[in-house]
Motif scaffolding. Structure first.
Motif, PDB file in Angstrom:
ATOM      1  N   UNK A 129       0.829  -1.214   0.000  1.00  0.00           N
ATOM      2  CA  UNK A 129       0.000   0.000   0.000  1.00  0.00           C
ATOM      3  C   UNK A 129       0.863   1.263   0.000  1.00  0.00           C
ATOM      4  N   UNK A 130       0.331   2.311  -0.604  1.00  0.00           N
ATOM      5  CA  UNK A 130       1.008   3.614  -0.618  1.00  0.00           C
ATOM      6  C   UNK A 130       0.232   4.599   0.244  1.00  0.00           C
ATOM      7  N   UNK A 131       0.978   5.348   1.064  1.00  0.00           N
ATOM      8  CA  UNK A 131       0.386   6.428   1.868  1.00  0.00           C
ATOM      9  C   UNK A 131       1.109   7.720   1.484  1.00  0.00           C
ATOM     10  N   UNK A 132       0.340   8.728   1.065  1.00  0.00           N
ATOM     11  CA  UNK A 132       0.920   9.996   0.589  1.00  0.00           C
ATOM     12  C   UNK A 132       1.152  10.930   1.773  1.00  0.00           C
ATOM     13  N   UNK A 133       2.394  11.348   1.946  1.00  0.00           N
ATOM     14  CA  UNK A 133       2.776  12.199   3.092  1.00  0.00           C
ATOM     15  C   UNK A 133       3.663  13.341   2.597  1.00  0.00           C
ATOM     16  N   UNK A 134       3.689  14.454   3.331  1.00  0.00           N
ATOM     17  CA  UNK A 134       4.676  15.496   2.987  1.00  0.00           C
ATOM     18  C   UNK A 134       6.058  15.055   3.472  1.00  0.00           C
ATOM     19  N   UNK A 135       7.101  15.652   2.898  1.00  0.00           N
ATOM     20  CA  UNK A 135       8.465  15.388   3.383  1.00  0.00           C
ATOM     21  C   UNK A 135       8.900  16.491   4.336  1.00  0.00           C
ATOM     22  N   UNK A 136       8.145  17.592   4.376  1.00  0.00           N
ATOM     23  CA  UNK A 136       8.460  18.701   5.278  1.00  0.00           C
ATOM     24  C   UNK A 136       7.722  18.449   6.590  1.00  0.00           C
ATOM     25  N   UNK A 137       8.254  17.512   7.379  1.00  0.00           N
ATOM     26  CA  UNK A 137       7.607  17.117   8.630  1.00  0.00           C
ATOM     27  C   UNK A 137       8.608  16.364   9.483  1.00  0.00           C
TER      28      UNK A 137
END
Ligand SMILES: Cc1ncc(COP(=O)(O)O)c(C=O)c1O
Length: 380
Positions: A85-93
């Motif tokens: 599964x893919x979960x979309x997240x920011x990298x600025x965190x």
């Protein structure tokens, strides 16, 4: 004669002891009661806190957890998200956001952020979802925006995309508890929301803690089960869970802090407004889209002269920090799904030019002015 006058009072980046001093008597009384009854695990204060948190956000179900990270893990496990599964997240965190996705065996797919709000960029999310679907390696399952520095993300736009794409929307509100969009509080802006009670957060415990918020009773029941090893009321383990409970002692402390929270938020907001007044002409001050009310976990400015400002503050013994200089897609742990340097231009630029200034409930105008005097000289 040597100058023996005391220098200016030291300035804290986050003044946790100062806040505790104001609330100390009430905290002592609450903690004493826990030692009297001795129910350190899931004692009555835990449920009392969950009810108080639900009342604060205006309804729904609240399940407290051992940390914010535990809350993310539980929320993802509850949706059955895992390998493939893919979960979309920011990298600025903070690393936890994507690390939790990896921990359950799923793939964190990094999305760039908006250059003014620093939260997940809706247009880039659409592009990344399309790219993952085209490549066919992972199944898109969820979107996890982060309310970075305390500003709620654009849930109207992100929620609409998640709905169209059939993806679950989980809000990482570790930094934004107390924030709002319009008259809806953080905790009611997505089908599931996690927050953190890490001591430096706007609502901080005296140790680790977190919570999950949802309007769905069945989902809340699953969260309750997963935080105690996946066991139901009869003790049967229905699926793999974890030890993910909030300590009763932390609940007792948080009950006192929650009473003081509306006033604390106003104090933070007053400090932010003073910073704005003094700095808006010199650097980029935090942007608030219409209707968005931040919780001011951090007050973060942008300037091409960031390094100069940081050095001037350090020379004056004033703490400041630059967050996420190494964005998540540049960490070794996330190499498998990272497209490398240059793949998230806004995130990478923010890491080079952002600076968080002292922000907490004990900051007075005179202290903000002392900080701003240094920033103004270095930025001018
Ligand atoms: C954006 C974000 N997500 C997740 C977490 C994890 O929370 P905790 O430290 O309570 O596990 C934090 C904070 O620490 C955070 O800032």
């Amino acid at each position: 004669m040597p100058d023996t006058s005391p220098g200016p009072a030291p300035i804290a980046f986050v003044d946790i002891p100062g806040q505790i001093r104001r609330l100390r008597d009430r905290i002592d009384e609450r903690v004493r009661r826990v030692f009297d009854h001795g129910q350190f695990i899931l004692g009555p204060e835990v449920r009392e806190l969950e009810e108080a948190l639900a009342a604060y956000v205006g309804g729904g179900h609240v399940v407290t957890t051992g940390s914010g990270h535990d809350a993310i893990l539980i929320a993802l496990m509850a949706e059955g998200i895992g390998p493939g599964d893919a979960v979309f997240v920011p990298a600025f965190t903070f690393v936890s956001t994507a690390e939790a996705v990896l921990a359950i065996g799923a793939a964190p797919i990094f999305v760039d952020v908006d250059e003014r709000t620093f939260t997940m960029d809706a247009a880039d999310l659409e592009r990344r979802i399309a790219a993952v679907r085209r490549a066919g390696t992972w199944r898109p399952r969820a979107v996890m925006p982060v309310d970075i520095f305390g500003l709620p993300a654009d849930y109207a736009a992100l929620g609409a995309i998640a709905e169209t794409e059939g993806l679950f929307l989980l809000s990482d509100a570790a930094q934004s508890f107390g924030g709002m969009i319009g008259n809806r509080r953080v905790g009611r802006l997505a089908p599931a929301t996690m927050t953190s009670f890490f001591p430096a957060k706007p609502l901080g415990a005296a140790g680790d803690g977190g919570a999950l918020f949802t309007d769905d009773a069945e989902r809340a029941a699953t969260y309750r089960r997963l935080r105690v090893h996946g066991q139901d009321a009869s003790g049967e383990c229905l699926s793999v869970g974890m030890t993910g409970r909030l300590d009763t002692l932390q609940a007792a402390v948080l009950l006192v802090k929650l009473e003081a929270f509306p006033d604390d938020l106003q104090r933070r907001d007053a400090a932010a407004r003073r910073y704005d007044e003094r700095l808006a002409q010199l650097v980029q001050v935090p942007h608030r889209p219409a209707g968005h009310v931040p919780a001011w976990a951090l007050y973060t400015i942008l300037s091409e002269r960031r390094d100069r400002i940081r050095a001037a503050l350090a020379a004056a013994n004033i703490p400041s920090r630059s967050y996420y200089e190494q964005a998540l897609h540049l960490h070794a742990a996330f190499r498998a799904t990272s497209e490398g340097p240059g793949s998230l231009p806004v995130t990478e630029r923010l890491g080079r030019i952002n600076l968080s200034l002292p922000m907490h409930s004990e900051l007075d105008v005179a202290t903000v002015d002392r900080i701003c005097d240094i920033v103004a000289t270095a930025a001018g």
